[in-house]
Design a protein around this motif. Structure first.
Motif, short mmCIF file in Angstrom:
data_model
loop_
_atom_site.label_atom_id
_atom_site.label_comp_id
_atom_site.label_asym_id
_atom_site.label_seq_id
_atom_site.Cartn_x
_atom_site.Cartn_y
_atom_site.Cartn_z
N UNK A 169 27.30 12.55 -21.08
CA UNK A 169 25.86 12.28 -20.96
C UNK A 169 25.67 11.51 -19.66
N UNK A 170 25.00 12.12 -18.71
CA UNK A 170 24.77 11.49 -17.41
C UNK A 170 23.35 10.93 -17.35
N UNK A 171 23.06 10.29 -16.25
CA UNK A 171 21.72 9.70 -16.09
C UNK A 171 21.30 9.76 -14.63
N UNK A 172 19.99 9.81 -14.44
CA UNK A 172 19.44 9.67 -13.08
C UNK A 172 19.32 8.17 -12.81
N UNK A 173 20.01 7.74 -11.78
CA UNK A 173 20.14 6.30 -11.52
C UNK A 173 19.20 5.87 -10.39
N UNK A 174 18.58 4.74 -10.60
CA UNK A 174 17.63 4.19 -9.64
C UNK A 174 18.20 2.95 -9.00
N UNK A 175 18.00 2.83 -7.69
CA UNK A 175 18.26 1.56 -7.01
C UNK A 175 17.13 1.29 -6.03
N UNK A 176 16.88 0.01 -5.81
CA UNK A 176 15.89 -0.43 -4.82
C UNK A 176 16.64 -0.79 -3.55
N UNK A 177 16.25 -0.21 -2.45
CA UNK A 177 16.88 -0.46 -1.16
C UNK A 177 16.83 -1.96 -0.84
N UNK A 178 17.97 -2.53 -0.49
CA UNK A 178 18.00 -3.95 -0.15
C UNK A 178 17.19 -4.26 1.10
N UNK A 179 16.89 -3.24 1.91
CA UNK A 179 16.05 -3.41 3.10
C UNK A 179 14.70 -2.70 2.94
N UNK B 270 0.77 -1.25 0.00
CA UNK B 270 0.00 0.00 0.00
C UNK B 270 0.79 1.28 0.00
N UNK B 271 2.13 1.21 0.07
CA UNK B 271 2.93 2.43 0.17
C UNK B 271 4.22 2.29 -0.62
N UNK B 272 4.77 3.47 -0.97
CA UNK B 272 6.06 3.54 -1.63
C UNK B 272 6.70 4.86 -1.22
N UNK B 273 7.96 4.80 -0.79
CA UNK B 273 8.71 6.01 -0.44
C UNK B 273 9.88 6.16 -1.40
N UNK B 274 9.93 7.31 -2.06
CA UNK B 274 10.99 7.60 -3.03
C UNK B 274 11.75 8.84 -2.57
N UNK B 275 13.07 8.73 -2.47
CA UNK B 275 13.93 9.89 -2.24
C UNK B 275 14.71 10.13 -3.52
N UNK B 276 14.70 11.38 -3.98
CA UNK B 276 15.23 11.67 -5.30
C UNK B 276 15.86 13.05 -5.37
N UNK B 277 16.78 13.21 -6.32
CA UNK B 277 17.34 14.53 -6.59
C UNK B 277 16.51 15.28 -7.64
N UNK B 278 15.53 14.62 -8.22
CA UNK B 278 14.68 15.25 -9.23
C UNK B 278 13.63 16.11 -8.53
N UNK B 279 13.53 17.37 -8.93
CA UNK B 279 12.58 18.28 -8.32
C UNK B 279 11.18 17.66 -8.29
N UNK C 88 13.80 2.97 9.19
CA UNK C 88 13.24 2.69 7.88
C UNK C 88 13.69 3.78 6.90
N UNK C 89 14.41 3.38 5.88
CA UNK C 89 14.88 4.32 4.86
C UNK C 89 13.96 4.24 3.64
N UNK C 90 14.22 5.06 2.64
CA UNK C 90 13.40 5.08 1.43
C UNK C 90 13.45 3.72 0.75
N UNK C 91 12.35 3.37 0.09
CA UNK C 91 12.30 2.12 -0.68
C UNK C 91 13.14 2.24 -1.95
N UNK C 92 13.12 3.44 -2.54
CA UNK C 92 13.80 3.68 -3.80
C UNK C 92 14.64 4.95 -3.69
N UNK C 93 15.86 4.92 -4.20
CA UNK C 93 16.68 6.11 -4.38
C UNK C 93 16.79 6.37 -5.88
N UNK C 94 16.68 7.65 -6.26
CA UNK C 94 16.73 8.03 -7.68
C UNK C 94 17.56 9.30 -7.74
N UNK C 95 18.82 9.18 -8.16
CA UNK C 95 19.76 10.28 -8.00
C UNK C 95 20.60 10.51 -9.25
N UNK C 96 20.98 11.79 -9.46
CA UNK C 96 21.88 12.16 -10.55
C UNK C 96 23.34 11.91 -10.19
#
Length: 394
Positions: A300-310, A73-82, A125-133
């Motif tokens: 050419x850079x990219x915004x990279x996603x990872x799923x928290x192992x925890x 029922x939930x998802x937490x995303x921490x990101x550098x994207x505005x 509890x940390x974010x489920x997903x990190x999405x960073x430049x």
């Protein structure tokens, strides 16, 4: 008939006290009943929300992932994207999976990285997903075991360099650009190679005093990452540029957004190493903002996603990863979010194919891998900072 005996005064007062206390005694029970009623109402509303389905072409077993994500029922995303840039993506994801509530928080790259490490070390509890430049920071987290391996159904649609061990996923294709204030710098005078930029900054340092901007690599994770990539491509040219920039007494900032605002209103004349997706998007609505690509090489850079192992909500995290990598999610990026989409089949103005028509020089996409984390080693970072400070005249 005998008249009934009247209760004694003490007994009557006791009965009244008991009656008066009844509401107080019942209060916790009433509160619990109301809470249960509210929860039942919420469940009933949830029951009316449409259940999500596996995207077309996905394995039949993916339906179980969708159901498990809806149970979470939930998802937490921490990101550098505005947040405002990511809003169309979050809204479209929720259209697909309305039973999943998304908590999205945008942070600076360095804050995102250190906050995740701190929360993990403290057992919070940390974010489920990190999405960073900051591709190097994401690589460092993956190497340290913080990224969950996930074999995405979208993997076949990505270039080989855009994922690493199913733990890191590139989602965008973003050029690094030179930006400038058009009224102050005619297009014919704009430097078009890194060597020409270093020479121009040195020659114009008097006029540019206090009016050149770039990332502060000591405070911005993205800024440090881009600097190390330029060093890997052409070390002598980078340090010549750094020394020339230092003579301009630059304003070293933390975000591309801050640089764009100063360039657009004329407080700054020239800006080096801005993230192109955001800069190009702003240039459409800010006629004073100029953007140039380099003709010797273009990072050419990219915004990279990872799923928290925890991850507390691992199935919801997988749905988000697949959505960002899907043709649908990539098309929302390329249209509504104005982020340069990675996939060749994405629809919209901001696509890798459209970018290649603009570049005019060789592309240098930054491949994912553990080597990206090497400059974060203490010795390498200390050596860079010492040399950078000397170039800045500190």
């Amino acid at each position: 008939m005998p008249r009934p005996a009247l209760p004694s005064r003490r007994r009557a007062l006791g009965q009244l006290a008991a009656l008066g206390a009844a509401p107080l005694a019942l209060a916790p029970a009433l509160a619990q009943t109301r809470a249960r009623t509210r929860a039942q109402s919420d469940d009933e509303l949830l029951d009316y929300a449409v259940r999500g389905a596996a995207p077309p072409g996905y394995p039949a077993a993916y339906a179980a992932t969708v159901r498990a994500a809806e149970d979470e029922g939930r998802l937490t995303v921490h990101s550098t994207t505005d947040e405002r840039v990511a809003a169309p993506l979050v809204a479209d994801f929720r259209r697909l999976y309305p039973r999943i509530t998304v908590t999205y928080e945008d942070l600076g790259s360095t804050e995102l990285y250190h906050r995740f490490i701190a929360e993990t070390q403290l057992g919070r509890e940390a974010a489920d997903v990190l999405w960073s430049s900051a591709m190097d920071q994401m690589a460092a987290l993956a190497v340290a075991g913080h990224a969950q391996a996930y074999d995405s159904p979208e993997k076949a649609h990505l270039p080989a360099w855009a994922q690493w061990q199913d733990r890191l996923w590139a989602t965008t294709y973003e050029p690094v650009v030179f930006a400038y204030h058009k009224p102050s710098l005619p297009a014919a005078q704009v430097p078009r190679t890194h060597a020409a930029l270093a020479e121009w900054l040195g020659r114009e340092s008097g006029r540019l005093g206090g009016k050149a901007v770039s990332y502060d690599p000591q405070k911005s994770g993205v800024g440090y990452f881009l600097a190390t990539q330029d060093i890997a491509a052409a070390p002598d040219t980078f340090w010549a540029m750094a020394q020339a920039l230092g003579r301009c007494r630059p304003r070293l900032l933390l975000t591309t957004d801050a640089m764009v605002r100063q360039l657009a209103d004329g407080r700054a004349v020239a800006g080096a190493n801005l993230l192109g997706a955001y800069t190009l998007a702003q240039a459409r609505s800010r006629p004073t903002l100029g953007v140039a690509f380099m003709q010797d090489y273009n990072l050419v850079s990219s915004r990279v996603l990872l799923i928290n192992s925890r991850a507390a909500h691992p199935n919801a995290a997988r749905l988000w990863a697949d959505y960002l990598l899907s043709r649908r999610g990539q098309s929302v990026m390329a249209s509504a979010s104005r982020l340069y989409a990675l996939r060749a089949d994405a629809q919209g103005e901001a696509t890798a194919a459209a970018l290649r028509q603009l570049l005019g020089g060789p592309e240098r996409p930054i491949a994912l891998g553990p080597e990206l984390a090497a400059p974060l080693a203490e010795g390498a970072y200390r050596d860079f900072v010492r040399r950078w400070r000397a170039a800045m005249g500190e």
